[in-house]
Design an enzyme around this catalytic site. Sequence first.
Site, PDB file in Angstrom:
ATOM      1  N   GLU A   1      -5.744 -13.556   0.894  1.00  0.00           N
ATOM      2  CA  GLU A   1      -4.871 -13.635  -0.446  1.00  0.00           C
ATOM      3  C   GLU A   1      -5.052 -11.451  -1.186  1.00  0.00           C
ATOM      4  OE1 GLU A   1      -2.367 -15.456  -0.830  1.00  0.00           O
ATOM      5  OE2 GLU A   1      -3.334 -16.870   0.557  1.00  0.00           O
TER       6      GLU A   1
ATOM      7  N   ASP B   1       2.997 -14.678  -7.172  1.00  0.00           N
ATOM      8  CA  ASP B   1       0.848 -15.517  -6.327  1.00  0.00           C
ATOM      9  C   ASP B   1       0.139 -13.829  -7.949  1.00  0.00           C
ATOM     10  OD1 ASP B   1       2.519 -16.611  -4.324  1.00  0.00           O
ATOM     11  OD2 ASP B   1       1.918 -15.386  -3.319  1.00  0.00           O
TER      12      ASP B   1
END
Length: 145
Positions: A53, A71
């Site tokens: 991620e 994000d």
Amino acid sequence: MKALIILGLLLLSVAVQGKVFERCELARTLKELGLDGYKGVSLANWLCLTRWESDYNTKATNYNPSSESTDYGIFQINSKWWCDDGKTPNAVDGCHNIHHSHAAAAAKSLQSCQTLSLRLYFPLVAWKSHCRDHDVSSYVEGCSL
């Protein structure tokens, strides 16, 4: 939930300054916070998730043009669903306006957030693509845990 709140406080405070963790350093930190085995999820899975991620970077950001959302952080928490950043149209803000640029306010908001759980972390695309149904033991290998 307590472990996630502690983890959130740590990572939000680090996010203001920015830190790229070394793999084993993050493994030790997550283990100290009690996430190894939390809700049945292994430490290796947490490491795999954060590797794919954010590459262990607390200041990582990724803009998603299709959803007009961003994000944020080491877990790439999405502004549309979890942390209204004030820039995302139709944000749901499941955690009561967690702004990652203000650690104290974010920490206070995170403490009151009852929806923050593994549902936040493990539906993520990177975990599904790189971690789920894979041998993730190498993520904690050599970390002297």
